[in-house]
Design an enzyme around this catalytic site. Sequence first.
Site, mmCIF file in Angstrom:
data_model
loop_
_atom_site.group_PDB
_atom_site.id
_atom_site.type_symbol
_atom_site.label_atom_id
_atom_site.label_comp_id
_atom_site.label_asym_id
_atom_site.label_seq_id
_atom_site.Cartn_x
_atom_site.Cartn_y
_atom_site.Cartn_z
ATOM 1 C CD GLU A 75 -2.827 -1.283 2.379
ATOM 2 O OE1 GLU A 75 -2.712 -0.448 3.288
ATOM 3 O OE2 GLU A 75 -3.693 -2.174 2.393
ATOM 4 C CD GLU A 84 -4.390 -8.146 1.737
ATOM 5 O OE1 GLU A 84 -5.289 -7.476 2.286
ATOM 6 O OE2 GLU A 84 -3.187 -7.849 1.801
#
Length: 389
Positions: free
Chosen positions: A159, A264
Amino acid sequence: MRDSFILTGILSILLSTGCTSFRSPYEPKQTGSLKGTFKGDFTIGTAINTDQIREKDATGGKLITDNFDAVTPENIMKAEVIHPEWDRYDFSLSDKLVAYAQKNNLKVNGHTLIWHSQLPSFVRRMKDADSVRQYFTNHIKTVASRYDGKLESWDVVNEALEEDGSMRRSIFLEKLGDNFVVEAFRLARQASPNTKLYYNDYNIEEPAKRAGAIRLIKKIQDAGVHIDGVGIQGHWNVNYIPLKHIEDAIIEFAVLGIDVAFTELDLSVLPNPRNTIGADVDQNAEYDAKLNPYTGGLPDSVQKKLTVGYESLFRLFMKHSDKIGRVTLWGVHDGQSWLNNWPVMGRTNYPLLFDRQLKPKPAFYKIIKIKENYSVNNQSHQKNARINQ
Ligand code: XIL
């Protein structure tokens, strides 16, 4: 007689309230397993938590080893757990994870070396760039070298991008400058040459952020630094699964010569209070009963949406299985999902393929069917191609 009657009564109450210690046995082996179904297409993984690493639940454990080829630690390899103080690392749980995986023939996808969230407090307090750089270097060297070759992959950086594709304003960007991602990959490669290295993020299927991810990956490659793949997190909502964007992203990332993984995957069925997409862990909102509509069970209409969502995703994954190395679900069953507590605490969500009693959901059976049909169709395509030759 009377005692056994009372016992049966107590047992059935516990079962109906979903008490996990009295789960009905998990037994879908006859109907096919996820890993068996997608063998040869891509690895199928799941995120696991501390209890699962400690093998606290035999039924759940069997479900994991029957269905998954790979595990990602949901939290225990994050910096706040593995590196709690400047000069102290705690490898107890991650060593246990590696031993558990070796014993059960599971690959481990390490998550994650450099991330702005779940940092130990000593890092969050740092003011000067030198300390941050020293932490950054020591952390990557120490953690990555310990598990060199024992992990299948590392999410080296997690991220690092904003929604518009620019670099995320984080402690690493602020103190180390925008070359920190390249540096993280360089250090990880030196420390761990036998583990694959990934950049991981959410919403990088969306055009602007995708362009940012492509720039970042090219920058790593142009610096002559090794990168094996990109992880699209895949935290979506049944009401918004951007299939076209996802397909474009798979193709554009693969053109860079790297593996594409879905790292994910989960599909929330609940409203997002801010109407945003993605998985910004810093987002949160107050509990409100209106935001938690399915406490008594999932209505059929929503169950169907979930099934269709998983179905269309797995059709896409099959179509591009030559570019996709892995699909990992973010949790084993609904009861364990982080989406019960994010972005609102204490909700009842249903985002995964197994329910709270560990029963496979309609989406599970559907994606197994897709593969069966896919194989049949492909065989008849090949046959037709041969006949037409
Ligand atoms: C989540 C975990 O599932 C939670 O248990 C924890 O409280 C917060 O983090 N993107 C990521 C994951 O890369 O590490 C996050 O995991 C979910 C979003």
